[in-house]
Design an enzyme around this catalytic site. Structure first.
Site, PDB file in Angstrom:
ATOM      1  N   ASP A  87      86.024  35.510  55.441  1.00 37.04           N
ATOM      2  CA  ASP A  87      86.087  34.097  55.070  1.00 37.04           C
ATOM      3  C   ASP A  87      84.674  33.511  54.985  1.00 37.04           C
ATOM      4  O   ASP A  87      84.432  32.384  55.408  1.00 37.04           O
ATOM      5  CB  ASP A  87      86.934  33.331  56.090  1.00 37.04           C
ATOM      6  CG  ASP A  87      87.423  31.988  55.555  1.00 37.04           C
ATOM      7  OD1 ASP A  87      87.436  31.798  54.321  1.00 37.04           O
ATOM      8  OD2 ASP A  87      87.782  31.126  56.372  1.00 37.04           O
TER       9      ASP A  87
ATOM     10  N   VAL B 166      87.123  19.025  65.482  1.00 35.77           N
ATOM     11  CA  VAL B 166      85.948  19.401  66.254  1.00 35.77           C
ATOM     12  C   VAL B 166      85.352  18.140  66.871  1.00 35.77           C
ATOM     13  O   VAL B 166      85.203  17.128  66.202  1.00 35.77           O
ATOM     14  CB  VAL B 166      84.893  20.116  65.365  1.00 35.77           C
ATOM     15  CG1 VAL B 166      83.655  20.450  66.163  1.00 35.77           C
ATOM     16  CG2 VAL B 166      85.479  21.365  64.735  1.00 35.77           C
TER      17      VAL B 166
ATOM     18  N   LYS C  68      85.858  22.851  69.591  1.00 36.41           N
ATOM     19  CA  LYS C  68      86.806  23.106  68.500  1.00 36.41           C
ATOM     20  C   LYS C  68      88.195  23.272  69.108  1.00 36.41           C
ATOM     21  O   LYS C  68      88.502  24.276  69.725  1.00 36.41           O
ATOM     22  CB  LYS C  68      86.375  24.370  67.749  1.00 36.41           C
ATOM     23  CG  LYS C  68      87.223  24.713  66.569  1.00 36.41           C
ATOM     24  CD  LYS C  68      86.661  25.953  65.873  1.00 36.41           C
ATOM     25  CE  LYS C  68      87.519  26.385  64.726  1.00 36.41           C
ATOM     26  NZ  LYS C  68      86.988  27.613  64.100  1.00 36.41           N
TER      27      LYS C  68
END
Length: 188
Positions: A117, A1, A15
Site C-alpha cells: 500500500d 489520528v 492512531k
C-alpha cells in the site's frame, strides 16, 4: 489520528482503531489489520520506516512518532497549510531517497516484506530540511505481507498507485511496490 504527549515531553500521534459495531466482517478485518500493523511496526526497524512507540488497549490505539508536516500527499496535492514551506527540488530528491531506503530495507529482509500500500498518503514528513538525518518515513503496514508462496491482495488497494497485477487480483511481488514507488516519483 490524535496528537498527544508521551512521557510529558515527546509529541506523538495516537492512531485509534475505529470499528463499526454493526458490520462483524468489517470488524474482524479491521482488527486483523490493526494487529498486523503492530507486528510490522515492531518487526521492521529502520530509520525511514515508522516505528512503534507503544500501544493503548482501551480504546485500541497505536502510539507513533508525531509527523509535524503531515503526509507527502498533502504537499504533492497542494493541501499544505499556508505557513508550511514548499518542497524544494533538493528536498524532493531527499524524500525519494528516504522512501527508497526504507523500502529497500523491507525488500532485503529474509523473507522480504511487501508493503502492498505504498502511496504518498503513507509517506510522512518528519522534517523540511534536506540535510536532516531523517526527512520522511514510510508508514501504514496494515496490508503488508511476507513474500513467501502465493498470496492475493485484497480489494481495498488504491488503483491509482497500485500495479496492474494488484488491480487484477493476481500474485504480487516486490515489483508491485516498485511500481507504486514509480507513482510517487510521478507525483513528486
Amino acid at each position: 489520528v490524535y496528537k498527544g504527549k508521551y512521557m510529558k515531553e515527546r509529541q506523538v500521534a495516537i492512531k485509534e482503531l475505529k470499528i463499526v459495531e454493526d458490520d462483524i466482517e468489517d470488524k474482524e478485518e479491521k482488527v486483523r489489520e490493526f494487529i498486523q500493523e503492530i507486528q510490522w511496526l515492531h518487526y521492521a526497524k529502520h530509520p525511514n520506516l515508522m516505528e512503534l512507540i507503544g500501544i493503548i488497549l482501551s480504546p485500541p490505539s497505536i502510539v507513533l512518532p508525531f509527523c509535524e508536516y503531515g503526509s507527502l500527499f498533502d504537499y504533492a496535492e497542494g493541501k499544505r497549510e499556508k505557513d508550511k514551506p514548499n518542497l524544494s527540488w533538493i528536498l524532493r530528491l531527499r524524500i525519494l531517497i528516504d522512501i527508497s531506503n526504507g523500502m529497500n530495507y523491507l525488500h532485503s529482509l529474509d523473507p522480504p516484506i511487501i508493503h502492498c500500500d505504498l502511496k504518498s498518503p503513507n509517506v510522512l514528513l518528519m522534517s523540511m530540511k534536506y540535510d536532516d538525518e531523517i526527512v520522511c518515513k514510510v508508514a501504514d503496514y496494515g496490508l503488508s505481507q511476507f513474500s513467501v508462496g502465493r498470496f492475493l491482495v485484497d480489494s481495498k488497494m488504491n488503483p491509482v498507485s497500485s500495479a496492474p497485477e494488484v488491480i487484477e487480483s493476481k500474485d504480487i511481488s516486490i515489483k508491485s511496490d516498485i511500481y507504486s514507488f514509480g507513482s510517487i516519483l510521478y507525483e513528486v
